[in-house]
Design an enzyme around this catalytic site. Sequence first.
Site, PDB file in Angstrom:
ATOM      1  N   CYS A  16       0.854  -1.194   0.000  1.00  0.00           N
ATOM      2  CA  CYS A  16       0.000   0.000   0.000  1.00  0.00           C
ATOM      3  C   CYS A  16       0.881   1.233   0.000  1.00  0.00           C
ATOM      4  O   CYS A  16       2.105   1.136  -0.024  1.00  0.00           O
ATOM      5  CB  CYS A  16      -0.979  -0.007   1.165  1.00  0.00           C
ATOM      6  SG  CYS A  16      -0.212   0.275   2.767  1.00  0.00           S
ATOM      7  N   ALA A  17       0.284   2.381   0.071  1.00  0.00           N
ATOM      8  CA  ALA A  17       1.041   3.628  -0.048  1.00  0.00           C
ATOM      9  C   ALA A  17       2.052   3.824   1.090  1.00  0.00           C
ATOM     10  O   ALA A  17       3.153   4.290   0.852  1.00  0.00           O
ATOM     11  CB  ALA A  17       0.089   4.811  -0.121  1.00  0.00           C
TER      12      ALA A  17
END
Length: 125
Positions: free
Chosen positions: A31-32
């Site tokens: 994810c980010a």
Amino acid sequence: ERTEQSNPEKVSNKEVVTKLGNKSINVLVLCAGAGTSAMLANAITEGAKETGATISASAGAYGSHYEIMKNFDIILAPQVNSFYEDIKKDTDALGIKLAATKGAEYIKLTRDPKGAISFVLSYFD
């Protein structure tokens, strides 16, 4: 090949063992910032313990995955739909599966360890 928004049936412990045989699956949840990915990686790890699946999961942040992605069989990419096509090029080049999840599906999987295992297994024959 599936990419998102699926509702795999829950698998029993016996089905997990039958489906995996002697194989193990290494999952990278990307994810980010590695925060939300840790939640899903933890659910997969818990689900593996509950079902006896030989599945291990690690969390990572998008951008730091290039050197390590070759060590994984599948990459789950919650919350990085904007990077999906870039990641897909990389996973295709390495022969790795890629699965994206969106909001509600992702939240459901983090709260359902066995469901998370079913989701991962749905990408393997």
